[in-house]
Design a protein around this motif. Sequence first.
Motif, PDB file in Angstrom:
ATOM      1  N   ARG A 135      -3.630  14.578  69.372  1.00 49.27           N
ATOM      2  CA  ARG A 135      -4.981  14.111  69.707  1.00 49.27           C
ATOM      3  C   ARG A 135      -5.472  13.079  68.695  1.00 49.27           C
ATOM      4  O   ARG A 135      -6.157  12.121  69.058  1.00 49.27           O
ATOM      5  N   VAL A 136      -5.106  13.284  67.433  1.00 52.69           N
ATOM      6  CA  VAL A 136      -5.469  12.295  66.425  1.00 52.69           C
ATOM      7  C   VAL A 136      -4.733  10.992  66.691  1.00 52.69           C
ATOM      8  O   VAL A 136      -5.327   9.916  66.643  1.00 52.69           O
ATOM      9  N   ALA A 137      -3.448  11.085  66.987  1.00 56.37           N
ATOM     10  CA  ALA A 137      -2.653   9.886  67.242  1.00 56.37           C
ATOM     11  C   ALA A 137      -3.198   9.104  68.429  1.00 56.37           C
ATOM     12  O   ALA A 137      -3.231   7.869  68.411  1.00 56.37           O
ATOM     13  N   GLU A 138      -3.653   9.807  69.446  1.00 59.72           N
ATOM     14  CA  GLU A 138      -4.223   9.129  70.616  1.00 59.72           C
ATOM     15  C   GLU A 138      -5.477   8.355  70.244  1.00 59.72           C
ATOM     16  O   GLU A 138      -5.685   7.224  70.696  1.00 59.72           O
ATOM     17  N   ALA A 139      -6.321   8.955  69.416  1.00 59.04           N
ATOM     18  CA  ALA A 139      -7.555   8.285  69.003  1.00 59.04           C
ATOM     19  C   ALA A 139      -7.266   7.114  68.074  1.00 59.04           C
ATOM     20  O   ALA A 139      -7.931   6.077  68.137  1.00 59.04           O
ATOM     21  N   VAL A 140      -6.270   7.257  67.213  1.00 55.00           N
ATOM     22  CA  VAL A 140      -5.927   6.200  66.263  1.00 55.00           C
ATOM     23  C   VAL A 140      -5.341   4.991  66.981  1.00 55.00           C
ATOM     24  O   VAL A 140      -5.650   3.838  66.666  1.00 55.00           O
ATOM     25  N   GLY A 141      -4.496   5.235  67.963  1.00 50.58           N
ATOM     26  CA  GLY A 141      -3.877   4.123  68.680  1.00 50.58           C
ATOM     27  C   GLY A 141      -3.028   3.268  67.763  1.00 50.58           C
ATOM     28  O   GLY A 141      -2.357   3.772  66.858  1.00 50.58           O
ATOM     29  N   ASP A 142      -3.096   1.975  67.974  1.00 47.61           N
ATOM     30  CA  ASP A 142      -2.309   1.047  67.161  1.00 47.61           C
ATOM     31  C   ASP A 142      -3.095   0.475  65.987  1.00 47.61           C
ATOM     32  O   ASP A 142      -2.574  -0.358  65.237  1.00 47.61           O
ATOM     33  N   GLY A 143      -4.342   0.874  65.840  1.00 43.97           N
ATOM     34  CA  GLY A 143      -5.158   0.400  64.716  1.00 43.97           C
ATOM     35  C   GLY A 143      -5.663  -1.009  64.954  1.00 43.97           C
ATOM     36  O   GLY A 143      -5.435  -1.598  66.007  1.00 43.97           O
ATOM     37  N   PRO A 144      -6.362  -1.564  63.973  1.00 46.71           N
ATOM     38  CA  PRO A 144      -6.736  -0.924  62.705  1.00 46.71           C
ATOM     39  C   PRO A 144      -7.870   0.090  62.883  1.00 46.71           C
ATOM     40  O   PRO A 144      -8.717  -0.074  63.766  1.00 46.71           O
ATOM     41  N   VAL A 145      -7.850   1.115  62.043  1.00 52.67           N
ATOM     42  CA  VAL A 145      -8.855   2.167  62.122  1.00 52.67           C
ATOM     43  C   VAL A 145      -9.286   2.594  60.724  1.00 52.67           C
ATOM     44  O   VAL A 145      -8.502   2.551  59.779  1.00 52.67           O
ATOM     45  N   VAL A 146     -10.547   2.972  60.624  1.00 58.27           N
ATOM     46  CA  VAL A 146     -11.057   3.652  59.437  1.00 58.27           C
ATOM     47  C   VAL A 146     -11.150   5.119  59.811  1.00 58.27           C
ATOM     48  O   VAL A 146     -11.902   5.488  60.720  1.00 58.27           O
ATOM     49  N   VAL A 147     -10.363   5.955  59.168  1.00 57.89           N
ATOM     50  CA  VAL A 147     -10.290   7.371  59.506  1.00 57.89           C
ATOM     51  C   VAL A 147     -11.114   8.181  58.514  1.00 57.89           C
ATOM     52  O   VAL A 147     -10.930   8.061  57.295  1.00 57.89           O
ATOM     53  N   ILE A 148     -12.028   8.992  59.044  1.00 58.62           N
ATOM     54  CA  ILE A 148     -12.841   9.888  58.215  1.00 58.62           C
ATOM     55  C   ILE A 148     -12.552  11.305  58.673  1.00 58.62           C
ATOM     56  O   ILE A 148     -12.831  11.672  59.810  1.00 58.62           O
ATOM     57  N   ALA A 149     -11.974  12.107  57.773  1.00 59.95           N
ATOM     58  CA  ALA A 149     -11.569  13.457  58.127  1.00 59.95           C
ATOM     59  C   ALA A 149     -12.226  14.469  57.212  1.00 59.95           C
ATOM     60  O   ALA A 149     -12.480  14.198  56.036  1.00 59.95           O
TER      61      ALA A 149
END
Length: 318
Positions: free
Chosen positions: A185-199
């Motif tokens: 599910r995380v990988a689906e949301a991240v996609g190919d980027g670019p992304v700022v991830v806050i966990a």
Amino acid sequence: MAPRLVFVHGIGGPRDPATELAAWSAALAGGMRVAGHSALAATLEADPAAHAAFVSYADLFGPAQAQGADDTPAEAELLAALVAELVDEAAESAEEDGAGPEELAVLADARAEATPTGQQQGAPDLARRALNAVTTLLSLRPWDGAGQWLTPKLMVRHLGQVARYLARAEADGDGATLDARIRARVAEAVGDGPVVVIAHSLGTVVALEALHERRAEVPLFVTLGSPIAMRSVVLPRLRPQPPAVPDGTARWLNFWDRDDVIAVRPRLERDLAPGATGVRPVSARIDSDGLWVHTSTKYLAQAAVAGPVAEALSPARG
């Protein structure tokens, strides 16, 4: 291409993604305003879905969660070790803060309750010990402010989610284990980027492993209240080994609050190898108000957290 925001939650019960996205975005926008990024804050708060995604996975804990984390010996053993390490961290903090003899005595009792005896321990006994230790801890500050869990049993059940994730079990009909389904599910949301991830919380473990698998462009990785530095439970079970910064991560900021009972003292700079470009985690302490500070929104509302996020998003947004 403008980076998108990806939020990854931690332990706890099922939640509504749309409601959580709005709450996390509003808290982050508040912190951005304090940090001097009012225009970006207004943009984010006006339409969170256009700029951010909320990864929800708590529902995947559902079926086994109803039975409890003490049904399998491996998970019960991990849960007991997790609680024992949390007790050790609490005792270390209390000693450094000059706690009185009464508080130290209670912590000693909690440690004894969390520690298995020399006899072979079954899953029910390990779970009982974890519950007893947490019950004792809830009589002390800041644990006594953990109102979100209401009861020690519910708190242990939610802590058990960490054990269930790290057990790498509970395969579905296709053979995908619970941890793999969560990371998907995380990988689906991240996609190919670019992304700022806050966990946050357990989500920091999930996101770290997912970013290793996805290898997306991540200008900024932010971890809040993370248990990654738990050396006896989490760190040796991270994948891949040895633990390292994901290669696509350009910057990693790790925030912790001294009163956050789930976040252990940060040792990420020493415990994780740098990524391919030499990036290492950078930890910073923040101080939130109130008795219970292990909520994602309290972290996000801090200017020290929201400011770097705004800076990571602003250049590409123009």
